[in-house]
Design a protein around this motif. Sequence first.
Motif, PDB file in Angstrom:
ATOM      1  N   GLY A  36     -32.020  20.360 -17.776  1.00 43.94           N
ATOM      2  CA  GLY A  36     -32.941  21.319 -17.197  1.00 43.94           C
ATOM      3  C   GLY A  36     -33.871  20.634 -16.211  1.00 43.94           C
ATOM      4  N   ILE A  37     -34.169  21.329 -15.120  1.00 39.41           N
ATOM      5  CA  ILE A  37     -34.989  20.741 -14.053  1.00 39.41           C
ATOM      6  C   ILE A  37     -36.140  21.675 -13.728  1.00 39.41           C
ATOM      7  CG2 ILE A  37     -34.998  19.895 -11.668  1.00 39.41           C
ATOM      8  CD1 ILE A  37     -31.944  19.522 -11.936  1.00 39.41           C
ATOM      9  N   SER A  38     -37.343  21.130 -13.657  1.00 38.33           N
ATOM     10  CA  SER A  38     -38.499  21.885 -13.153  1.00 38.33           C
ATOM     11  C   SER A  38     -39.092  21.111 -11.980  1.00 38.33           C
ATOM     12  CB  SER A  38     -39.553  22.095 -14.253  1.00 38.33           C
ATOM     13  OG  SER A  38     -40.048  20.857 -14.724  1.00 38.33           O
ATOM     14  N   ILE A  39     -39.722  21.837 -11.057  1.00 40.83           N
ATOM     15  CA  ILE A  39     -40.202  21.260  -9.798  1.00 40.83           C
ATOM     16  C   ILE A  39     -41.729  21.364  -9.725  1.00 40.83           C
ATOM     17  CG2 ILE A  39     -40.072  21.379  -7.284  1.00 40.83           C
ATOM     18  CD1 ILE A  39     -37.459  20.548  -8.587  1.00 40.83           C
ATOM     19  N   PHE A  40     -42.362  20.266  -9.385  1.00 38.53           N
ATOM     20  CA  PHE A  40     -43.816  20.254  -9.129  1.00 38.53           C
ATOM     21  C   PHE A  40     -44.049  20.527  -7.645  1.00 38.53           C
ATOM     22  CE2 PHE A  40     -47.464  17.939  -7.473  1.00 38.53           C
ATOM     23  CZ  PHE A  40     -48.481  18.325  -8.334  1.00 38.53           C
ATOM     24  N   ASP A  42     -44.223  23.924  -7.868  1.00 40.47           N
ATOM     25  CA  ASP A  42     -43.756  25.309  -7.955  1.00 40.47           C
ATOM     26  C   ASP A  42     -43.689  25.820  -9.397  1.00 40.47           C
ATOM     27  OD1 ASP A  42     -43.505  24.937  -5.272  1.00 40.47           O
ATOM     28  OD2 ASP A  42     -41.327  24.961  -5.221  1.00 40.47           O
ATOM     29  N   ASP A  43     -43.249  24.955 -10.316  1.00 36.94           N
ATOM     30  CA  ASP A  43     -43.048  25.374 -11.699  1.00 36.94           C
ATOM     31  C   ASP A  43     -44.185  24.944 -12.618  1.00 36.94           C
ATOM     32  OD1 ASP A  43     -40.576  26.418 -10.943  1.00 36.94           O
ATOM     33  OD2 ASP A  43     -39.569  24.502 -11.274  1.00 36.94           O
ATOM     34  N   GLY A  44     -45.258  24.420 -12.043  1.00 41.31           N
ATOM     35  CA  GLY A  44     -46.401  24.020 -12.851  1.00 41.31           C
ATOM     36  C   GLY A  44     -47.047  22.770 -12.289  1.00 41.31           C
ATOM     37  N   GLU A  45     -48.323  22.610 -12.581  1.00 40.71           N
ATOM     38  CA  GLU A  45     -49.043  21.439 -12.096  1.00 40.71           C
ATOM     39  C   GLU A  45     -49.408  20.477 -13.219  1.00 40.71           C
ATOM     40  OE1 GLU A  45     -52.376  22.751  -9.839  1.00 40.71           O
ATOM     41  OE2 GLU A  45     -51.150  23.704  -8.270  1.00 40.71           O
ATOM     42  N   GLN A  46     -49.244  20.905 -14.462  1.00 40.21           N
ATOM     43  CA  GLN A  46     -49.533  20.050 -15.604  1.00 40.21           C
ATOM     44  C   GLN A  46     -48.219  19.527 -16.198  1.00 40.21           C
ATOM     45  OE1 GLN A  46     -52.695  19.266 -16.362  1.00 40.21           O
ATOM     46  NE2 GLN A  46     -53.283  20.574 -14.616  1.00 40.21           N
ATOM     47  N   LEU A  50     -44.564  21.491 -17.007  1.00 35.65           N
ATOM     48  CA  LEU A  50     -43.321  21.085 -16.359  1.00 35.65           C
ATOM     49  C   LEU A  50     -42.255  20.718 -17.392  1.00 35.65           C
ATOM     50  CD1 LEU A  50     -44.848  18.978 -13.470  1.00 35.65           C
ATOM     51  CD2 LEU A  50     -43.482  21.069 -13.191  1.00 35.65           C
ATOM     52  N   ILE A  51     -42.661  19.999 -18.438  1.00 32.98           N
ATOM     53  CA  ILE A  51     -41.710  19.630 -19.486  1.00 32.98           C
ATOM     54  C   ILE A  51     -41.213  20.869 -20.223  1.00 32.98           C
ATOM     55  CG2 ILE A  51     -41.464  18.431 -21.703  1.00 32.98           C
ATOM     56  CD1 ILE A  51     -43.328  16.269 -20.617  1.00 32.98           C
ATOM     57  N   GLY A  52     -42.121  21.783 -20.515  1.00 32.61           N
ATOM     58  CA  GLY A  52     -41.730  23.012 -21.194  1.00 32.61           C
ATOM     59  C   GLY A  52     -40.767  23.839 -20.370  1.00 32.61           C
ATOM     60  N   GLY A  65     -22.562  27.346 -21.391  1.00 35.25           N
ATOM     61  CA  GLY A  65     -21.356  26.594 -21.706  1.00 35.25           C
ATOM     62  C   GLY A  65     -21.523  25.092 -21.744  1.00 35.25           C
ATOM     63  N   ARG A  66     -22.734  24.595 -21.529  1.00 31.19           N
ATOM     64  CA  ARG A  66     -23.012  23.156 -21.565  1.00 31.19           C
ATOM     65  C   ARG A  66     -22.331  22.430 -20.408  1.00 31.19           C
ATOM     66  NH1 ARG A  66     -24.914  21.869 -26.923  1.00 31.19           N
ATOM     67  NH2 ARG A  66     -24.735  23.697 -28.275  1.00 31.19           N
ATOM     68  N   ASN A  67     -22.600  21.134 -20.335  1.00 24.26           N
ATOM     69  CA  ASN A  67     -22.020  20.273 -19.306  1.00 24.26           C
ATOM     70  C   ASN A  67     -22.366  20.763 -17.899  1.00 24.26           C
ATOM     71  OD1 ASN A  67     -20.743  17.808 -19.570  1.00 24.26           O
ATOM     72  ND2 ASN A  67     -18.814  18.588 -18.775  1.00 24.26           N
ATOM     73  N   THR A  68     -23.622  21.207 -17.761  1.00 30.17           N
ATOM     74  CA  THR A  68     -24.090  21.670 -16.465  1.00 30.17           C
ATOM     75  C   THR A  68     -25.604  21.474 -16.395  1.00 30.17           C
ATOM     76  OG1 THR A  68     -24.023  23.512 -14.895  1.00 30.17           O
ATOM     77  CG2 THR A  68     -24.442  24.068 -17.198  1.00 30.17           C
ATOM     78  N   PHE A  69     -26.217  21.853 -15.268  1.00 36.18           N
ATOM     79  CA  PHE A  69     -27.673  21.776 -15.145  1.00 36.18           C
ATOM     80  C   PHE A  69     -28.177  23.078 -14.558  1.00 36.18           C
ATOM     81  CE2 PHE A  69     -26.044  20.248 -11.090  1.00 36.18           C
ATOM     82  CZ  PHE A  69     -26.860  20.868 -10.156  1.00 36.18           C
ATOM     83  N   ARG A  70     -29.449  23.356 -14.835  1.00 38.09           N
ATOM     84  CA  ARG A  70     -30.083  24.549 -14.293  1.00 38.09           C
ATOM     85  C   ARG A  70     -31.522  24.242 -13.901  1.00 38.09           C
ATOM     86  NH1 ARG A  70     -25.869  25.783 -13.532  1.00 38.09           N
ATOM     87  NH2 ARG A  70     -24.617  27.553 -14.260  1.00 38.09           N
ATOM     88  N   PHE A  71     -31.959  24.867 -12.794  1.00 41.24           N
ATOM     89  CA  PHE A  71     -33.361  24.819 -12.395  1.00 41.24           C
ATOM     90  C   PHE A  71     -34.123  25.913 -13.140  1.00 41.24           C
ATOM     91  CE2 PHE A  71     -31.439  22.583  -8.856  1.00 41.24           C
ATOM     92  CZ  PHE A  71     -32.382  21.623  -8.526  1.00 41.24           C
TER      93      PHE A  71
END
Length: 332
Positions: A36-40, A42-46, A50-52, A65-71
Motif C-alpha cells: 500500500g502506498i500513501s503520498i505526502f 495529498d494523503d496526510g501530513e502526519q 500516512l501509515i494508516g 488478489g494479492r501480489n499487487t500494489f495500490r495507492f
Amino acid sequence: IPHGELAAEIAHAIIQAFAEPFPLDGTPLSLTSSIGISIFPDDGEQVEALIGHADRAMYAAKGEGRNTFRFFNPRMHFAASRRVQEENDLRRAFEQGHLELHYQPRRRIESGKIVAVEALLRWRHPERGLLPAASFMRLAEETGLAIPMGEWVIVTACRQLAAWQRSGTSARIGVNLSRKQFLHPQLEAIATAALRNAGVDPGCLELEVAEETVMENAGRSAERLRRLGEIGVRISVDEFGTGRSSLPWLKRLPIRSVKVDRAFVSDIGADEASAVIQAVIDLSHRLRLEVVAQGVETEAQLTFLANHGCDEAQGRYIGAPVPARELAPFLT
C-alpha cells in the motif's frame, strides 16, 4: 521518494523480487506480497495518518488478489470501516454459535453407496441468510479467526461422525483445511484430541488440503503431511489440476486420494477437459490413488466418470449440502 510514479516502480520491483523463488533449507520458496502506498501531503501530513492510509491501501491490494500494489484513495475509508464491521460480525457469530456445518455426500460410483460426507462451514447471517465459507474465510484468515474456527470444525465433525456411527453408518467424514490451519503447528494435536474425545477411528477422518496450499512450499508441506499420516487420518489433495503438483510427487506422500477440480468436471464434453480427467484417473490408479470428482451436476457427467473408472463423485447431482439431521436417513 519524490513522486508517486517512482513509488509505483519501486513497489513493482519489490513484488517481482519476492516472486522469484529463493532457497530455504534447500527448498525453493516463493512469496506473494501486497503493498500500500500513501503520498505526502495529498494523503496526510502526519506520519500516523500516512501509515494508516498506506495500511488501508495494502488491504485493498490483498482484497484484489494479492501480489499487487495500490495507492490510497479516500474511498478506502469506507471500505476499511466496512471491513471492521464484517470482522466484528464474524467474531460475534463464532462466539455466539451462529456458525454451523452442513454435510455433502460422496457416492462410490460403482456401488452407488454413500461412503463419505464433506463437512462444509456455513454462517447463518441475520441479514444475509446462509453464507458459504468462501464468502468469509479470507476475512477469517486475515483476522486470526481461521485457527479457532478450523478447530471447531474438526471437533464438531468428529462428534457428528461419532453420533452417526452409533446409528450404524460406516461413512467417513472430510474436512477442508484452510491455508493457515494447514500450517498451524498444533494441527496434529488438535486432530488427535478431537478424534480421541469423540471416540472415532483416525481412518474415518479425511483432511482435505488444496493443491495450491500443498505446492506453496513443497518441502514444508511434505513434512506436515507425513506427520498427519502418522496419526492415521486420511489425506486428500483438493482442487487437483489447478496447481503445479505432479501425481508421482504426491505418491511419495501419505495421500490416499485426489479430488479433481470442479472446473474440469463442469467442462466434461469439451475435448481438453475430458482428456485431463481421463489422464488423471488413469495415472492416479497406476499410483494406487483414488479419484474423487467434485461438482458433479448432471447425469451425463456422472456417466462419463463411471465409464472412465472414477472412484467417487460429489456434487449437487449426488446431493446438496444439508444439515446433519437431513442427511442421516441416507447414511443408514
